[in-house]
Motif scaffolding. Structure first.
Motif: not given
Length: 332
Positions: A217-222
């Motif tokens: 999820a965080y990798h997607f957001t970044k």
């Protein structure tokens, strides 16, 4: 282990900050070439400017998705019953004052619109099937911050008044309420949208599985918001992020030595990924949700070491495979 958590010295944080500043971020012009033009409807205006209950009812009928997904009209006997309840709220002097404060803080939402246009351009570039939801703002009376579905996004702007404002979300601990600020709005929305693409094997219910889920999820957001600080994505302060990097080996050693990755006890899992002011099992100084932070590092390494597309990463549901093939090791 609890005694070994080290806060970085000033020069470490200074060098870390300088490193960030020396590499100005620029968004990809190819991606932005197809940036959509968004319309964000400010329904707080329509609501508080309504002259009577009939206009409240018209608002419900004119915006059926908003009425259904946000106001939960289907849980009422009729739209008229909901309109009557909303009219009572409309007449409340505190709510009127809260609305006025929101208007003072957000006289326009041009920058928010631009950020969302850039974010949706990136999402559409990587996932062409993505359909941009209808977007609304509202003043919820601190009943709902952000609602994100495939059809609709509603932003409760009252949640995102400045941290120093006298109106603050009630009953929230400071370590959570500090994340209700203007710069968190778009990262929060993008992280929520990541769940539409984050394929998951429900049979994998370990701590590792939850770490990898959040890491994706965080990798997607970044990836969608490449110029956004990690602080606004994970909700740590810059000092907490610097301290996590300084103590990365200690964090990793704690997980390995205590054989935590395949832990399935939900109470144990929550200690490392649930909301908390700190991760006391590691150190009273370690920020909460540190399992999510570690999962993010593992996912980063998995993608970069395999030159995967963002789509392929999000489709990979085997958390154990991501972990084994990440090649992750703490940075020295």
């Amino acid at each position: 282990m609890k005694d070994t958590w080290i806060w970085p010295l000033f020069f470490f944080f200074f060098l870390y900050s300088c490193k960030q500043e020396q590499k100005p971020c620029e968004l990809d012009e190819e991606i932005l070439a197809v940036r959509p033009t968004l319309t964000i409807e400010r329904l707080e205006d329509a609501f508080f400017e309504a002259a009577d209950q009939a206009e409240i009812l018209y608002l419900l009928e004119a915006h059926p998705l908003f009425a259904e997904k946000y106001l939960l009209v289907n849980s009422y006997a009729s739209k008229e019953e909901l309109a009557e309840e909303l009219w009572i709220i409309h007449q409340d002097s505190i709510m009127v004052e809260l609305y006025e404060e929101v208007k003072n803080e957000y006289p326009n939402i041009d920058s928010l619109r631009e950020e969302l246009e850039n974010a949706f351009a990136h999402i559409s570039y990587y996932f062409p099937e993505f359909k941009i939801p209808k977007i609304y703002t509202f003043v919820s009376g601190f009943s709902s911050d952000i609602v994100v579905t495939e059809d609709i996004i509603v932003i409760g702007l009252d949640y995102y008044l400045p941290p120093t404002h006298r109106f603050q979300p009630p009953d929230l601990p400071q370590y959570i309420s500090k994340r209700y600020d203007r710069d968190y709005i778009v990262p929060n929305i993008v992280t929520a949208i990541s769940s539409f693409f984050n394929e998951t094997d429900l049979n994998q219910n370990s701590l590792l599985a939850e770490m990898i889920f959040y890491g994706k999820a965080y990798h997607f957001t970044k990836s969608i918001l490449p110029c956004t600080s990690d602080a606004f994505i994970i909700g740590y302060t810059p000092e907490e992020i610097a301290a996590c990097w300084a103590n990365e080996e200690f964090v990793w050693a704690h997980f390995v030595e205590n054989e935590l990755f395949f832990e399935t006890n939900p109470f144990e899992i929550r200690k490392y990924t649930g909301e908390a002011p700190f991760t006391d099992e590691i150190s009273p100084d370690a920020p909460g949700r540190i399992g999510r932070w570690l999962g993010w590092n593992i996912v980063d390494d998995y993608r970069f070491n395999h030159t995967l597309s963002l789509r392929d990463l999000m489709k990979e549901s085997d958390k154990n495979k991501i972990f084994r093939q990440s090649g992750y090791k703490p940075r020295r």
